[in-house]
Every structure is written in structure tokens, then in C-alpha cells.
Design a protein around this motif. Structure first.
Motif, PDB file in Angstrom:
ATOM      1  N   SER A 196     -30.547 -23.479  24.110  1.00 21.53           N
ATOM      2  CA  SER A 196     -31.423 -24.638  24.255  1.00 21.53           C
ATOM      3  C   SER A 196     -32.195 -24.591  25.573  1.00 21.53           C
ATOM      4  CB  SER A 196     -30.601 -25.932  24.188  1.00 21.53           C
ATOM      5  OG  SER A 196     -29.722 -26.028  25.294  1.00 21.53           O
ATOM      6  N   VAL A 197     -33.262 -25.374  25.617  1.00 21.90           N
ATOM      7  CA  VAL A 197     -34.089 -25.509  26.816  1.00 21.90           C
ATOM      8  C   VAL A 197     -33.782 -26.887  27.413  1.00 21.90           C
ATOM      9  CG1 VAL A 197     -36.438 -25.606  27.710  1.00 21.90           C
ATOM     10  CG2 VAL A 197     -35.894 -24.067  25.815  1.00 21.90           C
ATOM     11  N   LEU A 198     -33.352 -26.912  28.672  1.00 17.69           N
ATOM     12  CA  LEU A 198     -33.034 -28.167  29.352  1.00 17.69           C
ATOM     13  C   LEU A 198     -33.904 -28.287  30.593  1.00 17.69           C
ATOM     14  CD1 LEU A 198     -31.331 -30.713  29.857  1.00 17.69           C
ATOM     15  CD2 LEU A 198     -29.675 -29.250  31.024  1.00 17.69           C
ATOM     16  N   VAL A 199     -34.686 -29.362  30.651  1.00 15.28           N
ATOM     17  CA  VAL A 199     -35.548 -29.631  31.799  1.00 15.28           C
ATOM     18  C   VAL A 199     -35.194 -31.015  32.314  1.00 15.28           C
ATOM     19  CG1 VAL A 199     -37.926 -29.916  32.590  1.00 15.28           C
ATOM     20  CG2 VAL A 199     -37.398 -28.219  30.837  1.00 15.28           C
ATOM     21  N   GLU A 224     -37.234 -23.697  17.498  1.00 20.94           N
ATOM     22  CA  GLU A 224     -36.785 -22.939  16.331  1.00 20.94           C
ATOM     23  C   GLU A 224     -37.926 -22.810  15.324  1.00 20.94           C
ATOM     24  OE1 GLU A 224     -32.211 -24.570  16.197  1.00 20.94           O
ATOM     25  OE2 GLU A 224     -33.804 -25.880  15.467  1.00 20.94           O
ATOM     26  N   ASN A 225     -38.291 -21.575  15.017  1.00 18.79           N
ATOM     27  CA  ASN A 225     -39.306 -21.309  13.993  1.00 18.79           C
ATOM     28  C   ASN A 225     -40.589 -22.104  14.205  1.00 18.79           C
ATOM     29  OD1 ASN A 225     -37.641 -19.442  12.543  1.00 18.79           O
ATOM     30  ND2 ASN A 225     -36.483 -21.204  11.808  1.00 18.79           N
ATOM     31  N   GLY A 226     -41.057 -22.165  15.447  1.00 18.12           N
ATOM     32  CA  GLY A 226     -42.316 -22.821  15.755  1.00 18.12           C
ATOM     33  C   GLY A 226     -42.249 -24.339  15.816  1.00 18.12           C
ATOM     34  N   ARG A 227     -41.053 -24.892  15.889  1.00 19.64           N
ATOM     35  CA  ARG A 227     -40.874 -26.343  15.967  1.00 19.64           C
ATOM     36  C   ARG A 227     -39.954 -26.663  17.145  1.00 19.64           C
ATOM     37  NH1 ARG A 227     -42.597 -29.134  11.786  1.00 19.64           N
ATOM     38  NH2 ARG A 227     -40.960 -30.697  11.792  1.00 19.64           N
ATOM     39  N   ILE A 228     -40.162 -27.820  17.738  1.00 20.12           N
ATOM     40  CA  ILE A 228     -39.309 -28.273  18.837  1.00 20.12           C
ATOM     41  C   ILE A 228     -38.367 -29.337  18.294  1.00 20.12           C
ATOM     42  CG2 ILE A 228     -39.199 -29.279  21.141  1.00 20.12           C
ATOM     43  CD1 ILE A 228     -42.207 -28.536  21.407  1.00 20.12           C
ATOM     44  N   ARG A 229     -37.065 -29.082  18.398  1.00 22.15           N
ATOM     45  CA  ARG A 229     -36.061 -30.065  17.983  1.00 22.15           C
ATOM     46  C   ARG A 229     -35.501 -30.707  19.249  1.00 22.15           C
ATOM     47  NH1 ARG A 229     -30.390 -29.401  16.808  1.00 22.15           N
ATOM     48  NH2 ARG A 229     -30.729 -27.150  16.807  1.00 22.15           N
ATOM     49  N   PHE A 230     -35.972 -31.937  19.524  1.00 21.85           N
ATOM     50  CA  PHE A 230     -35.523 -32.660  20.709  1.00 21.85           C
ATOM     51  C   PHE A 230     -34.144 -33.247  20.437  1.00 21.85           C
ATOM     52  CE2 PHE A 230     -40.176 -32.781  21.087  1.00 21.85           C
ATOM     53  CZ  PHE A 230     -40.324 -32.272  22.365  1.00 21.85           C
ATOM     54  N   LEU A 231     -33.212 -32.980  21.321  1.00 22.64           N
ATOM     55  CA  LEU A 231     -31.839 -33.449  21.145  1.00 22.64           C
ATOM     56  C   LEU A 231     -31.724 -34.931  21.509  1.00 22.64           C
ATOM     57  CD1 LEU A 231     -30.060 -30.283  22.510  1.00 22.64           C
ATOM     58  CD2 LEU A 231     -30.474 -30.924  20.139  1.00 22.64           C
ATOM     59  N   PRO A 232     -30.701 -35.598  20.996  1.00 23.75           N
ATOM     60  CA  PRO A 232     -30.547 -37.034  21.239  1.00 23.75           C
ATOM     61  C   PRO A 232     -30.331 -37.415  22.704  1.00 23.75           C
ATOM     62  CG  PRO A 232     -29.216 -36.357  19.359  1.00 23.75           C
ATOM     63  CD  PRO A 232     -29.747 -35.107  20.000  1.00 23.75           C
ATOM     64  N   ASP A 233     -29.957 -36.451  23.563  1.00 22.50           N
ATOM     65  CA  ASP A 233     -29.735 -36.789  24.971  1.00 22.50           C
ATOM     66  C   ASP A 233     -31.022 -36.790  25.798  1.00 22.50           C
ATOM     67  OD1 ASP A 233     -29.980 -34.006  24.865  1.00 22.50           O
ATOM     68  OD2 ASP A 233     -28.458 -33.656  26.385  1.00 22.50           O
ATOM     69  N   CYS A 234     -32.185 -36.567  25.165  1.00 27.35           N
ATOM     70  CA  CYS A 234     -33.468 -36.690  25.871  1.00 27.35           C
ATOM     71  C   CYS A 234     -33.673 -38.141  26.290  1.00 27.35           C
ATOM     72  CB  CYS A 234     -34.626 -36.284  24.957  1.00 27.35           C
ATOM     73  SG  CYS A 234     -34.684 -34.545  24.533  1.00 27.35           S
ATOM     74  N   HIS A 294     -36.750 -39.466  26.615  1.00 29.55           N
ATOM     75  CA  HIS A 294     -38.114 -39.837  26.231  1.00 29.55           C
ATOM     76  C   HIS A 294     -38.155 -40.235  24.762  1.00 29.55           C
ATOM     77  CE1 HIS A 294     -38.327 -35.883  24.409  1.00 29.55           C
ATOM     78  NE2 HIS A 294     -38.056 -35.335  25.585  1.00 29.55           N
ATOM     79  N   GLU A 295     -39.327 -40.669  24.321  1.00 26.66           N
ATOM     80  CA  GLU A 295     -39.483 -41.244  22.981  1.00 26.66           C
ATOM     81  C   GLU A 295     -39.325 -40.229  21.847  1.00 26.66           C
ATOM     82  OE1 GLU A 295     -43.344 -39.761  24.459  1.00 26.66           O
ATOM     83  OE2 GLU A 295     -41.913 -41.155  25.322  1.00 26.66           O
ATOM     84  N   LEU A 296     -39.304 -38.941  22.134  1.00 27.50           N
ATOM     85  CA  LEU A 296     -39.125 -37.942  21.076  1.00 27.50           C
ATOM     86  C   LEU A 296     -37.664 -37.549  20.864  1.00 27.50           C
ATOM     87  CD1 LEU A 296     -42.220 -35.643  21.734  1.00 27.50           C
ATOM     88  CD2 LEU A 296     -41.880 -37.273  19.863  1.00 27.50           C
ATOM     89  N   ALA A 297     -36.750 -38.191  21.562  1.00 29.72           N
ATOM     90  CA  ALA A 297     -35.324 -37.885  21.396  1.00 29.72           C
ATOM     91  C   ALA A 297     -34.942 -37.994  19.925  1.00 29.72           C
ATOM     92  CB  ALA A 297     -34.485 -38.844  22.225  1.00 29.72           C
ATOM     93  N   HIS A 324     -34.226 -32.107  26.536  1.00 31.18           N
ATOM     94  CA  HIS A 324     -33.282 -31.094  26.078  1.00 31.18           C
ATOM     95  C   HIS A 324     -33.648 -30.772  24.638  1.00 31.18           C
ATOM     96  CE1 HIS A 324     -28.751 -29.880  25.789  1.00 31.18           C
ATOM     97  NE2 HIS A 324     -29.548 -28.836  25.867  1.00 31.18           N
ATOM     98  N   SER A 325     -33.947 -29.503  24.371  1.00 28.89           N
ATOM     99  CA  SER A 325     -34.449 -29.168  23.040  1.00 28.89           C
ATOM    100  C   SER A 325     -34.097 -27.744  22.641  1.00 28.89           C
ATOM    101  CB  SER A 325     -35.975 -29.327  23.013  1.00 28.89           C
ATOM    102  OG  SER A 325     -36.575 -28.428  23.930  1.00 28.89           O
ATOM    103  N   PHE A 326     -34.249 -27.500  21.350  1.00 25.77           N
ATOM    104  CA  PHE A 326     -34.221 -26.158  20.792  1.00 25.77           C
ATOM    105  C   PHE A 326     -35.615 -25.881  20.259  1.00 25.77           C
ATOM    106  CE2 PHE A 326     -29.660 -26.975  20.472  1.00 25.77           C
ATOM    107  CZ  PHE A 326     -29.140 -25.750  20.854  1.00 25.77           C
TER     108      PHE A 326
END
Length: 76
Positions: A23-26, A48-58, A60-63, A44-46
Motif C-alpha cells: 500500500s501507499v501511505l502518505v 490496483e489495475n489502474g484504480r486507487i482503492r482508498f482505505l477506511p483509515d484515510c 479525507h472524503e474518499l476514504a 492510505h491506498s492501494f
């Protein structure tokens, strides 16, 4: 938008539908840090296959959401 240095992650080599792992954590100062201090923000995201999956611990509004990677540098 965040930069990712791929020498620290595995990359599938696909420029059209990239996957990075792990995962990518910023973390960064919260939006209103200048007005008394905000808690540290987190993205915090993965990717995968050209998509960003934002994890619930973000913090911001895309969590919890999954979105397509944005097109950069004049792409279609």
C-alpha cells in the motif's frame, strides 16, 4: 495528488493500468494547521489495475472509495 517512487514498491510495469504494492501511505499536516493545528492527515491506498482503492483509515472524503487513476500529462 502524491508522488510514488517505484523503487520502494513493486510495480507491474503497466503504464495504462498500474498496480503498486504494498500500500501507499502518505501523511501530511491537516488542512487547517495554520489555525491552531489540525491532526495529521492521512491518505492510505492501494493502486490496483489502474484504480486507487482508498482505505477506511484515510482522513479525507474518499476514504473507503475506489476511483480511476487520473489522467496526467495530456493523456486521454
Amino acid at each position: 495528488m502524491h508522488q510514488v517512487w517505484t523503487d520502494r514498491w513493486r510495480w507491474n510495469g503497466d503504464g495504462d493500468a498500474p498496480t503498486f504494492s504494498p500500500s501507499v501511505l502518505v501523511t501530511y499536516d491537516g488542512a487547517d494547521v495554520g489555525q491552531g493545528g489540525a491532526p495529521q492527515a492521512r491518505c492510505h491506498s492501494f493502486v490496483e489495475n489502474g484504480r486507487i482503492r482508498f482505505l477506511p483509515d484515510c482522513t479525507h472524503e474518499l476514504a473507503g472509495e475506489t476511483v480511476p487513476l487520473p489522467t496526467l500529462l495530456g493523456g486521454t
